[in-house]
Scaffold this motif. Structure first.
Motif, PDB file in Angstrom:
ATOM      1  N   PRO A  12       3.876  -2.998 -11.212  1.00  0.00           N
ATOM      2  CA  PRO A  12       4.143  -4.349 -10.696  1.00  0.00           C
ATOM      3  C   PRO A  12       5.543  -4.503 -10.127  1.00  0.00           C
ATOM      4  O   PRO A  12       5.745  -5.203  -9.134  1.00  0.00           O
ATOM      5  N   GLU A  13       6.548  -3.867 -10.769  1.00  0.00           N
ATOM      6  CA  GLU A  13       7.917  -4.014 -10.279  1.00  0.00           C
ATOM      7  C   GLU A  13       8.088  -3.383  -8.901  1.00  0.00           C
ATOM      8  O   GLU A  13       8.873  -3.870  -8.081  1.00  0.00           O
ATOM      9  N   LYS A  14       7.342  -2.312  -8.623  1.00  0.00           N
ATOM     10  CA  LYS A  14       7.377  -1.718  -7.296  1.00  0.00           C
ATOM     11  C   LYS A  14       6.751  -2.653  -6.276  1.00  0.00           C
ATOM     12  O   LYS A  14       7.260  -2.821  -5.157  1.00  0.00           O
ATOM     13  N   ARG A  15       5.636  -3.268  -6.669  1.00  0.00           N
ATOM     14  CA  ARG A  15       4.968  -4.215  -5.773  1.00  0.00           C
ATOM     15  C   ARG A  15       5.884  -5.387  -5.438  1.00  0.00           C
ATOM     16  O   ARG A  15       5.971  -5.813  -4.287  1.00  0.00           O
ATOM     17  N   GLU A  16       6.594  -5.889  -6.439  1.00  0.00           N
ATOM     18  CA  GLU A  16       7.519  -7.004  -6.199  1.00  0.00           C
ATOM     19  C   GLU A  16       8.661  -6.582  -5.281  1.00  0.00           C
ATOM     20  O   GLU A  16       9.091  -7.355  -4.407  1.00  0.00           O
ATOM     21  N   ALA A  17       9.176  -5.372  -5.481  1.00  0.00           N
ATOM     22  CA  ALA A  17      10.248  -4.880  -4.615  1.00  0.00           C
ATOM     23  C   ALA A  17       9.767  -4.741  -3.180  1.00  0.00           C
ATOM     24  O   ALA A  17      10.493  -5.071  -2.227  1.00  0.00           O
ATOM     25  N   ILE A  18       8.553  -4.256  -3.007  1.00  0.00           N
ATOM     26  CA  ILE A  18       7.989  -4.122  -1.658  1.00  0.00           C
ATOM     27  C   ILE A  18       7.813  -5.492  -1.021  1.00  0.00           C
ATOM     28  O   ILE A  18       8.122  -5.689   0.159  1.00  0.00           O
ATOM     29  N   ALA A  19       7.332  -6.463  -1.793  1.00  0.00           N
ATOM     30  CA  ALA A  19       7.126  -7.811  -1.258  1.00  0.00           C
ATOM     31  C   ALA A  19       8.452  -8.440  -0.837  1.00  0.00           C
ATOM     32  O   ALA A  19       8.537  -9.073   0.229  1.00  0.00           O
ATOM     33  N   ARG A  20       9.499  -8.270  -1.654  1.00  0.00           N
ATOM     34  CA  ARG A  20      10.812  -8.807  -1.282  1.00  0.00           C
ATOM     35  C   ARG A  20      11.323  -8.143  -0.014  1.00  0.00           C
ATOM     36  O   ARG A  20      11.857  -8.809   0.890  1.00  0.00           O
ATOM     37  N   ALA A  21      11.168  -6.831   0.057  1.00  0.00           N
ATOM     38  CA  ALA A  21      11.623  -6.104   1.242  1.00  0.00           C
ATOM     39  C   ALA A  21      10.833  -6.526   2.473  1.00  0.00           C
ATOM     40  O   ALA A  21      11.408  -6.706   3.559  1.00  0.00           O
ATOM     41  N   ALA A  22       9.529  -6.686   2.321  1.00  0.00           N
ATOM     42  CA  ALA A  22       8.698  -7.086   3.458  1.00  0.00           C
ATOM     43  C   ALA A  22       9.082  -8.466   3.956  1.00  0.00           C
ATOM     44  O   ALA A  22       9.124  -8.715   5.170  1.00  0.00           O
ATOM     45  N   THR A  23       9.371  -9.384   3.034  1.00  0.00           N
ATOM     46  CA  THR A  23       9.805 -10.727   3.434  1.00  0.00           C
ATOM     47  C   THR A  23      11.056 -10.644   4.294  1.00  0.00           C
ATOM     48  O   THR A  23      11.160 -11.293   5.334  1.00  0.00           O
ATOM     49  N   ASP A  37       7.476   1.808   7.722  1.00  0.00           N
ATOM     50  CA  ASP A  37       8.613   2.686   7.429  1.00  0.00           C
ATOM     51  C   ASP A  37       9.852   1.862   7.094  1.00  0.00           C
ATOM     52  O   ASP A  37      10.576   2.170   6.129  1.00  0.00           O
ATOM     53  N   ALA A  38      10.120   0.835   7.916  1.00  0.00           N
ATOM     54  CA  ALA A  38      11.293  -0.002   7.681  1.00  0.00           C
ATOM     55  C   ALA A  38      11.177  -0.748   6.353  1.00  0.00           C
ATOM     56  O   ALA A  38      12.169  -0.905   5.629  1.00  0.00           O
ATOM     57  N   ILE A  39       9.978  -1.208   6.030  1.00  0.00           N
ATOM     58  CA  ILE A  39       9.766  -1.928   4.773  1.00  0.00           C
ATOM     59  C   ILE A  39       9.958  -0.987   3.593  1.00  0.00           C
ATOM     60  O   ILE A  39      10.592  -1.348   2.588  1.00  0.00           O
ATOM     61  N   ALA A  40       9.443   0.233   3.701  1.00  0.00           N
ATOM     62  CA  ALA A  40       9.637   1.221   2.636  1.00  0.00           C
ATOM     63  C   ALA A  40      11.120   1.526   2.436  1.00  0.00           C
ATOM     64  O   ALA A  40      11.603   1.614   1.296  1.00  0.00           O
ATOM     65  N   ALA A  41      11.858   1.674   3.542  1.00  0.00           N
ATOM     66  CA  ALA A  41      13.292   1.952   3.448  1.00  0.00           C
ATOM     67  C   ALA A  41      14.020   0.783   2.803  1.00  0.00           C
ATOM     68  O   ALA A  41      14.911   0.979   1.959  1.00  0.00           O
ATOM     69  N   GLU A  42      13.657  -0.462   3.183  1.00  0.00           N
ATOM     70  CA  GLU A  42      14.289  -1.653   2.609  1.00  0.00           C
ATOM     71  C   GLU A  42      14.023  -1.731   1.106  1.00  0.00           C
ATOM     72  O   GLU A  42      14.897  -2.126   0.324  1.00  0.00           O
ATOM     73  N   ALA A  43      12.812  -1.379   0.699  1.00  0.00           N
ATOM     74  CA  ALA A  43      12.430  -1.438  -0.713  1.00  0.00           C
ATOM     75  C   ALA A  43      12.897  -0.216  -1.500  1.00  0.00           C
ATOM     76  O   ALA A  43      12.776  -0.187  -2.732  1.00  0.00           O
ATOM     77  N   LYS A  44      13.409   0.793  -0.767  1.00  0.00           N
ATOM     78  CA  LYS A  44      13.852   2.046  -1.386  1.00  0.00           C
ATOM     79  C   LYS A  44      12.702   2.741  -2.118  1.00  0.00           C
ATOM     80  O   LYS A  44      12.840   3.207  -3.264  1.00  0.00           O
ATOM     81  N   VAL A  45      11.565   2.771  -1.442  1.00  0.00           N
ATOM     82  CA  VAL A  45      10.397   3.492  -1.956  1.00  0.00           C
ATOM     83  C   VAL A  45       9.819   4.312  -0.813  1.00  0.00           C
ATOM     84  O   VAL A  45      10.218   4.162   0.345  1.00  0.00           O
ATOM     85  N   SER A  46       8.889   5.195  -1.119  1.00  0.00           N
ATOM     86  CA  SER A  46       8.230   5.968  -0.077  1.00  0.00           C
ATOM     87  C   SER A  46       7.180   5.120   0.633  1.00  0.00           C
ATOM     88  O   SER A  46       6.688   4.131   0.083  1.00  0.00           O
ATOM     89  N   LYS A  47       6.841   5.524   1.849  1.00  0.00           N
ATOM     90  CA  LYS A  47       5.779   4.807   2.560  1.00  0.00           C
ATOM     91  C   LYS A  47       4.450   4.935   1.817  1.00  0.00           C
ATOM     92  O   LYS A  47       3.648   3.993   1.814  1.00  0.00           O
ATOM     93  N   ARG A  48       4.229   6.054   1.169  1.00  0.00           N
ATOM     94  CA  ARG A  48       3.009   6.218   0.381  1.00  0.00           C
ATOM     95  C   ARG A  48       2.948   5.154  -0.720  1.00  0.00           C
ATOM     96  O   ARG A  48       1.868   4.607  -1.002  1.00  0.00           O
ATOM     97  N   THR A  49       4.085   4.850  -1.334  1.00  0.00           N
ATOM     98  CA  THR A  49       4.113   3.815  -2.373  1.00  0.00           C
ATOM     99  C   THR A  49       3.726   2.459  -1.800  1.00  0.00           C
ATOM    100  O   THR A  49       2.995   1.684  -2.433  1.00  0.00           O
ATOM    101  N   VAL A  50       4.206   2.175  -0.603  1.00  0.00           N
ATOM    102  CA  VAL A  50       3.831   0.907   0.041  1.00  0.00           C
ATOM    103  C   VAL A  50       2.320   0.849   0.219  1.00  0.00           C
ATOM    104  O   VAL A  50       1.673  -0.155  -0.121  1.00  0.00           O
TER     105      VAL A  50
END
Length: 215
Positions: A12-23, A37-50
């Protein structure tokens, strides 16, 4: 309707980080230019995680758009309850609501940027996403305002044939001037100007909709 969640197994914490980055990324880049790619970089996760959390860009955009819209709608609903549930001074309560509503929008930060991106790219946003965002945000707030106005009419404070139209007129008269001057929160508007627009708008609104018995 696009699906909001993929039902993935990610944390869940990864999902929240991705959502904040996507916003942040959608608000900054817009829907078309924003990339996973940009959203993954903003969230500091891999694109696969997104993609473990969101099937595609449209699903991610819908998820964050609905979440952000719902948060602002809830904040505005709380303001309506504060100022309209126990009206003592109709004019002043309507002015105070208008001022606080404008402040809520002007201070929305990344939430506001996402709304501006949607408005700027309205022809590029998938139709079902746009419809869902409107229904969860602007339309929901107008419905809530119309319900409050119906209660005020039942108390003999307002008079109208169409509560939805009265709510629309109130918003146009007290809020859209601030929205336009600020480019929907992109630029600051002085508190004095927000208060003036609210007061002038409420005065015009009451000339149309105040019940005769209310004085």
């Amino acid at each position: 309707m696009a699906v909001v969640a993929t039902g993935g197994t990610g944390r869940p914490e990864k999902r929240e980080a991705i959502a904040r980055a996507a916003t942040a990324v959608f608000g900054r880049e817009g829907y078309v230019r924003a990339s996973m790619d940009a959203i993954a970089a903003e969230a500091k996760v891999s694109k696969r995680t997104v993609y473990n959390h969101f099937a595609d860009k449209e699903t991610l955009f819908l998820s964050v758009a609905l979440h952000n819209s719902a948060e602002l709608t809830e904040r505005i609903a709380a303001l309506m309850a504060r100022y309209l549930d126990r009206v003592v001074d109709l004019r002043q309560d309507l002015v105070d609501l208008a001022v606080e509503r404008a402040r809520a929008v002007l201070s929305a930060g990344d939430h506001g940027a996402l709304g501006r991106a949607i408005r700027a790219e309205v022809t590029n946003i998938p139709a079902d996403v746009l419809e869902a965002w409107l229904d969860a945000g602007p339309i929901a707030s107008q419905r809530d305002l119309a319900r409050h106005f119906t209660t005020l009419a039942d108390r003999g404070l307002l008079a109208f044939d169409d509560a939805a139209l009265a709510a629309e007129q109130y918003t146009l008269l007290t809020f859209h001037g601030v929205a336009e001057r600020s480019f929907w929160g992109a630029l600051p508007v002085a508190d004095e100007e927000v208060a003036r627009i609210a007061a002038d708008g409420v005065e015009a609104f009451l000339r149309i909709y105040r019940a005769p018995a209310a004085g």
